[in-house]
Each structure stands twice: as structure tokens, then as C-alpha cells.
Design a protein around this motif. Structure first.
Motif, PDB file in Angstrom:
ATOM      1  N   GLU A 148       0.815  -1.206   0.000  1.00  0.00           N
ATOM      2  CA  GLU A 148       0.000   0.000   0.000  1.00  0.00           C
ATOM      3  C   GLU A 148       0.857   1.269   0.000  1.00  0.00           C
ATOM      4  OE1 GLU A 148      -2.976   0.356   3.138  1.00  0.00           O
ATOM      5  OE2 GLU A 148      -4.477  -0.120   1.635  1.00  0.00           O
ATOM      6  N   TYR A 149       2.066   1.187   0.552  1.00  0.00           N
ATOM      7  CA  TYR A 149       2.857   2.409   0.584  1.00  0.00           C
ATOM      8  C   TYR A 149       3.332   2.817  -0.804  1.00  0.00           C
ATOM      9  CZ  TYR A 149       6.825  -0.884   1.120  1.00  0.00           C
ATOM     10  OH  TYR A 149       7.716  -1.904   0.973  1.00  0.00           O
ATOM     11  N   GLU A 179       1.216   2.599  -3.401  1.00  0.00           N
ATOM     12  CA  GLU A 179       0.045   3.342  -3.841  1.00  0.00           C
ATOM     13  C   GLU A 179       0.018   4.720  -3.168  1.00  0.00           C
ATOM     14  OE1 GLU A 179      -3.728   1.612  -2.873  1.00  0.00           O
ATOM     15  OE2 GLU A 179      -4.552   2.207  -4.813  1.00  0.00           O
ATOM     16  N   ALA A 180       0.456   4.733  -1.897  1.00  0.00           N
ATOM     17  CA  ALA A 180       0.502   6.012  -1.175  1.00  0.00           C
ATOM     18  C   ALA A 180       1.456   6.969  -1.876  1.00  0.00           C
ATOM     19  CB  ALA A 180       0.936   5.781   0.269  1.00  0.00           C
ATOM     20  N   ALA A 181       2.611   6.440  -2.309  1.00  0.00           N
ATOM     21  CA  ALA A 181       3.578   7.291  -3.003  1.00  0.00           C
ATOM     22  C   ALA A 181       2.968   7.842  -4.289  1.00  0.00           C
ATOM     23  CB  ALA A 181       4.843   6.499  -3.313  1.00  0.00           C
ATOM     24  N   LYS A 182       2.212   6.979  -4.969  1.00  0.00           N
ATOM     25  CA  LYS A 182       1.560   7.417  -6.196  1.00  0.00           C
ATOM     26  C   LYS A 182       0.546   8.516  -5.883  1.00  0.00           C
ATOM     27  CE  LYS A 182      -0.791   5.305 -10.091  1.00  0.00           C
ATOM     28  NZ  LYS A 182      -1.658   4.169 -10.440  1.00  0.00           N
ATOM     29  N   SER A 183      -0.165   8.342  -4.789  1.00  0.00           N
ATOM     30  CA  SER A 183      -1.237   9.291  -4.483  1.00  0.00           C
ATOM     31  C   SER A 183      -0.701  10.647  -4.031  1.00  0.00           C
ATOM     32  CB  SER A 183      -2.178   8.721  -3.421  1.00  0.00           C
ATOM     33  OG  SER A 183      -1.597   8.832  -2.136  1.00  0.00           O
ATOM     34  N   ILE A 184       0.557  10.701  -3.587  1.00  0.00           N
ATOM     35  CA  ILE A 184       1.100  12.021  -3.254  1.00  0.00           C
ATOM     36  C   ILE A 184       1.832  12.621  -4.446  1.00  0.00           C
ATOM     37  CG2 ILE A 184       1.265  11.743  -0.762  1.00  0.00           C
ATOM     38  CD1 ILE A 184       4.211  11.016  -1.159  1.00  0.00           C
ATOM     39  N   GLY A 185       1.663  12.005  -5.614  1.00  0.00           N
ATOM     40  CA  GLY A 185       2.177  12.610  -6.837  1.00  0.00           C
ATOM     41  C   GLY A 185       3.597  12.238  -7.192  1.00  0.00           C
ATOM     42  N   ALA A 186       4.142  11.156  -6.616  1.00  0.00           N
ATOM     43  CA  ALA A 186       5.501  10.753  -6.959  1.00  0.00           C
ATOM     44  C   ALA A 186       5.537  10.210  -8.382  1.00  0.00           C
ATOM     45  CB  ALA A 186       5.993   9.698  -5.978  1.00  0.00           C
TER      46      ALA A 186
END
Lengths: 326, 301
Positions: free
Chosen positions: B192-193, B195-202
Motif C-alpha cells: 500500500e505504501y 500506492e501512497a507514493a503514487k497518491s502524493i504525486g511521486a
């Protein structure tokens, strides 16, 4: 007033067979199958439904973390459905996600400081500003500045969730999708985190889409509630109204399962029969007819549409929404 | 299971954290290696090898290339600890200096396989779909050749020299690394982390380098350790065939090759370099296996 976000007929279908080079997929799991709703700025929309009804997928499709199969997303009056690559990346500053599992959503090899400041780094905030913002975020979520150099495994579940929340707020988003943010936490900590989310909403003027399967949590935090069943919305309306007088039999059954504080209070428990049908092969007509206590012939053949059932805008997708009032 | 109540989390919390700080992964792995006897033997062999390489001028009794034709094929004695070869050179000193070459080969060849393997495997695993298909089919083609045969072919193209042998051995090692990295990336990227990175625009590059690869280090380290042993063995094989180190370089494989004519009369000429290769490869394999066990979280007590 224009809604902050409009979701129109959103669909997300997953292929069942692996995407190999040579096989064409025929079967699809219809995780989200045409949902529509609006979210007004500053409100909290609760999205409920049982496990597997597609609520998390809906949340991720809205943020385009998974590409929607069909439908339209309109954010601040702008159609963002076709946004890809750099445009979508820029937009991520305004829409954030809080994850369900605080153990899986933090990179175990990064310190708390790295985790929380990463979004600011990505969007080129200056170092001094990042430091300041970090301290402020730690403060608002109730962590101390000496936690900065620690790693996620040194924290408890509730603290990790606070770290995740701080990360989501690092870019000053407007819309935050909370994907069951408390369901992985101890009951004692759930309340703390929910209160924190409410405080933050007030302080940062956030708009929430709050996904949960726990109706009491939803009731507490939501202004409006949307109920999902098998990838579709069955009812939507003001929280108080939906809880007071649910119009869809599924909502009624869900609400009857919520434990009451007063054990002597008489209530009728509606127990649904049967299992949740497979989203790969949903029932014809009204998807709920296989388990509905009021189902009649028309339910098996004709799919009900969302109809307004009260003066204040409560809507339900049931042929007998007017009749089944309890 | 006992529930640990969360500390009251306002700014004053956190005191409760410091008590139970877990041991870092590498330290825990270190403990487990020391506990396992075989892995410990591997560590000792590797340490001795490195010390020998560093202190070669001190340990060696003769110059590794000084010829003494009169005293050729001398049996081991107090003057020549492991005897002399066909040109009267001291075998002990040659083996001691040979450790430098072997370590060099191991490190450089593995660095080549590591760099290219991680790149290919990382890209294939992360991007998936057709990129994965193309990269991995290419890797499959490389794996279809027996490794020593491919190394020979590469050296034949590049020209025989120690440097080219290292490059060839490095290239031959790429598929192992690519496969291991790919499989590690495939499992890590579902976290999930990510996906989290993706969701903060990485961006993709950032996600791969900052989030995915750092969580794949354990299998990469193990493969690198095992790879050093294999690389030394492969390079010795090439040198034996005259495609690697050229005379008078004191390379173990070349020593074996030079001495093989005298195996009947002066077995020490081939026995000791062979033993050296055996020991070093054994050392790296034992250590690598120990590391694999030590870094495996499933074995956590």
C-alpha cells in the motif's frame, strides 16, 4: 452552489483472466458498476456497504489510482476523467487518500520526517518551508517533533494512522478520501482518530469522502450518507434522514444490525438471507432481489433507478421505496 | 493476545515508545549468522581471504613472478611452503597474490551483473506488461546458454584478457540478478505504501528508486554474495582455458592450467590452486546461504 466533485456513472471493471499476451478477457468483475453522486465543498459524504461492495475501488477510481472503466469525474467544474500523467500528478495536490491499513501504507525504510515531507519535496517546496510545515503537521495530528527521526515500526497503529494523516495533509488538499481509516484500529483509538479527522476538517476546510463499513462511525462523522450494494448506489441522502427513515430495504437491514445502546429497546432485526452474489455475475433486475424480503416479480426483471423519496433530496433505488417505509 | 493501550496522544506522548526499540535488521542478521556454524565458517574464510589479499606482500615468501628454473617442480618444503611450479616460481606466494586477483574478479564481475541486473529486473518488474515481456524474454535467451559457454563466446569476441574475462563473467551473471530483483519488485510494488507514493504525486522513477528497490535489498545482498563465488569460479575456468588472466599473472585458474601437464609427477602444482578456488567458493556459498537464512523474516523467532 456548484459541487466540488461530481461523479457520473462511474464504473470500474476488472478482468478475471490474467492479462496475458495472447488471451482476450471476456469475464469482468464489476467492482463499481455505475455510481453517481455529488460532493459539496466542506461536507463529509459517508460511503457505506459491506465488504466487497466496491466502496474502496470507488474511492481509488475517483483519485484515478486505478483508471475508471467508464463514467465521468468532474472536479471544480472541470472534467478530469481524461487527465493523465503530468496533469493528473499536479491535481494530486488537491485530492488525497487516507489509507485503511496504517501498517502497510508507510514505507518501513523511511523515517517519519521523510514520509511526511516527501509530498512537499515532490512538489518542490523549499527546505525551510518544509521544516516548518512538518512541525506544524506533527503538532496538529498530535505527534511530537522528536518522533521525526523514528521509523514506522516504532509506532502503534493509532500513531501510524496519524502519520498517514499528516502525510495526506502535507499538500493542503481540498478533498480527502478516507478509506476505512479506523477499521484497522482498536475501538478505543478509533474515536481518537475520528475526532482528529473532524478537528482537521474544521481547521483545514477539508471535504471528506469517508468510506467505512461501520455504520456508527459513519453516522457520527457524515453529513450525507451513500449506501452501496454490489457496485451500485442503493440510497443516498442526509445522514440524519437516512438513519431515521431508510427507504431502501438493504439500508434498513444494515441499520437494523447496528447495536443499540439501550438493550431493552425493542427493535426488529432484519436478517438477510443468502450470500452476497458474485460481482462477476450479478443478478438481473434489481441486484438486491436475491436477498430482499420484499422482492416481487418486477424486481427480478427491471432494474430500479435512483428516485427522489423525500423533499430534502433523499434518493433510493427501489421499486417500492415509497411502500417499504417501516 | 494482550492489547497494548495506546498512549494518550497529545504532544506529551511518545515516552512509551522508547522502551521497546527493536534491533535493526542487519544486527539481527549478524547475530543469526554467528549462531549458525556453517555461515560462521564462511565468514571466517572470507575474512582470511580479504586479509591475505591486503597483506599479500607481507605474507608471501617470494616474488610471485620470480623464476628459478633450476628449482622447478620442487615438492613442498620449508623453503617453498607449497612447492614450486614449472618455472620454479613459489606456489604459496603465487596463491597469496592470486587472492588479490580473485577478489578483484569477484567484486568487479558481480558489480557488473548487479548494476545491469537490478536495472533490468527493476524496470521489468515495476512497469510490467510488454516491457516486462520484452526484458524477461531477453533474459530467458541469455539463460538458455550454459553460462561458461556464453562467457567463452563473449571473451572470444572481446579478446582474451583478465579484464575481458571479468566483463564476460559479469554479463553471464545478469540473468540471476534480473530475475531475483524482478520477483522482489513484483511483490513489493503491491504494497500500500507504493500506492501512497503514487497518491502524493511521486513519479515512477522516484517510486522505483526511493520506495521499491530499498525494500528489495535483502535478496539482492544474498545473490551478490553467492554471485562472488560463482564469478571467481567462472573466471578461473576462463583462465584455465587461456581466455582470462595471461601469464605471468598469478591467477589460480591459469596456475591450474599451466601445471596440468605435471599432474602425475608434481601434483602440488595443481592441487593447491585448486584447493584455494574450492575454499573461496565454499566460503562465499556458506556465507551466502547463511545470509539468506538470516535475512528471511519468516525465520524470526
Amino acid at each position: 452552489m456548484k459541487p466540488l466533485l461530481e461523479v457520473k456513472n462511474l464504473k470500474k471493471h476488472f478482468p478475471i483472466n490474467g492479462t496475458s499476451l495472447f488471451s482476450r478477457n471476456k469475464d469482468m468483475v464489476k467492482a463499481v458498476d455505475g455510481i453517481s453522486f455529488n460532493v459539496k465543498a466542506g461536507e463529509t459524504l459517508g460511503l457505506v456497504g459491506e465488504s466487497g461492495c466496491g466502496k474502496s475501488t470507488a474511492g481509488r477510481s475517483i483519485l484515478k489510482l486505478t483508471e475508471p472503466t467508464e463514467g465521468q469525474l468532474i472536479y471544480k467544474g472541470e472534467d478530469i476523467t481524461a487527465f493523465r500523467g503530468e496533469r493528473m500528478r499536479k491535481l494530486r495536490q488537491e485530492m488525497q487518500l487516507i489509507f485503511q491499513d496504517p501498517y502497510a501504507s508507510l514505507n518501513p525504510r523511511k523515517t517519519i520526517e521523510q514520509i511526511i515531507t516527501e509530498p512537499m519535496k515532490i512538489f518542490q517546496m523549499e527546505k525551510a518551508a518544509r521544516k516548518q510545515k512538518l512541525d506544524r503537521l506533527l503538532d496538529v495530528v498530535g505527534l511530537s517533533s522528536y518522533h521525526k527521526s523514528r521509523y514506522p515500526h516504532e509506532f502503534s497503529g493509532g500513531q501510524r494512522q496519524r502519520i498517514g494523516i499528516a502525510r495526506s495533509l502535507a499538500l493542503d488538499p481540498e478533498l480527502v478520501i478516507c478509506d476505512e481509516p479506523v477499521s484497522a484500529l482498536d475501538v478505543s483509538i478509533q474515536a481518537q482518530v475520528i475526532n482528529l479527522l473532524e478537528e482537521l476538517q474544521e481547521e483545514f476546510k477539508l471535504t471528506y469522502i469517508f468510506i467505512a463499513h461501520d455504520l456508527s462511525v459513519i453516522h457520527h462523522i457524515s453529513d450525507r450518507v451513500a449506501v452501496m450494494y454490489l457496485g451500485e448506489l442503493v440510497e443516498i441522502g442526509d445522514a440524519a434522514e437516512v438513519y431515521q427513515s431508510p427507504k431502501h430495504p438493504y439500508t434498513q437491514a444494515l441499520l437494523s444490525a447496528v447495536p443499540k445502546v439501550n438493550p431493552h429497546q425493542e427493535k426488529e432485526r432484519i436478517i438477510l438471507k443468502g450470500d452476497l452474489p458474485s460481482p462477476a455475475n450479478p443478478p438481473k433486475g434489481c441486484k438486491f432481489h436475491t436477498r430482499c424480503p420484499f422482492a416481487e416479480a418486477i424486481c427480478r426483471s427491471e432494474k430500479p433507478t435512483m428516485k427522489q423519496v423525500s423533499l430534502t433530496g433523499q434518493m433510493a433505488a427501489c421499486h417500492f421505496a415509497k411502500e417499504v417505509v417501516n | 493476545m494482550a492489547r497494548t493501550p495506546e498512549p494518550v496522544t497529545n504532544t506529551a506522548s511518545g515516552e512509551s515508545i522508547k522502551a521497546s526499540k527493536p534491533i535493526p535488521l542487519w544486527l539481527e542478521a549478524g547475530f543469526r549468522i554467528i549462531k549458525s556454524k556453517t555461515a560462521l565458517i564462511g565468514v571466517i574464510i572470507i575474512v582470511l581471504l580479504v586479509l591475505t589479499a591486503i597483506l599479500a606482500p607481507v605474507i608471501a615468501t617470494h616474488s610471485p613472478t620470480a623464476q628459478d628454473i633450476v628449482n622447478r617442480y620442487q615438492a613442498p618444503s620449508s623453503d617453498h611452503l607449497l612447492g614450486t611450479d614449472e618455472l620454479g616460481r613459489d606456489i604459496f606466494s603465487r596463491i597469496v597474490y592470486g587472492t588479490r586477483i580473485s577478489i578483484q574478479i569477484g567484486v568487479i564481475a558481480v558489480s557488473i551483473s548487479l548494476a545491469i541486473g537490478v536495472l533490468l529486473g527493476g524496470i521489468a518488474g515495476y512497469y510490467g506488461r510488454w516491457i516486462d515481456q520484452i526484458v524477461m524474454r531477453f533474459i530467458d535467451i541469455m539463460m538458455a546458454f550454459p553460462s561458461i559457454l556464453m562467457a567463452i563466446a563473449l571473451v572470444a569476441v572481446l579478446g582474451p584478457s583478465l579484464q575481458n574475462a571479468m566483463i564476460a563473467v559479469g554479463i553471464v551473471g545478469i540473468p540471476q540478478f534480473a530475475r531475483i530483483v524482478r520477483s522482489a519488485v513484483l511483490s513489493i510494488k503491491e504494497n500500500e505504501y507504493i500506492e501512497a507514493a503514487k497518491s502524493i504525486g511521486a513519479k515512477h522513477g522516484r517510486i522505483l528508486i526511493q520506495h521499491v528497490l530499498p525494500n528489495c535489498v535483502a535478496p539482492i545482498i544474498v545473490q551478490a554474495t553467492l554471485g562472488v563465488g560463482t564469478a571467481i569460479l567462472d573466471a578461473a575456468g576462463l583462465s584455465f582455458l587461456g581466455l582470462g588472466a595471461q601469464p605471468p599473472t598469478p591467477e589460480w585458474g591459469a596456475m591450474l592450467s599451466d601445471g596440468r601437464a605435471a599432474i602425475q609427477n608434481a601434483p602440488w602444482v595443481v592441487a593447491f590452486p585448486g584447493l584455494a578456488i574450492f575454499l573461496v567458493v565454499l566460503g562465499f556459498n556458506l556465507f551466502g546461504d547463511g545470509l539468506r537464512d538470516a535475512l528471511d523474516p519468516r525465520l524470526k523467532q
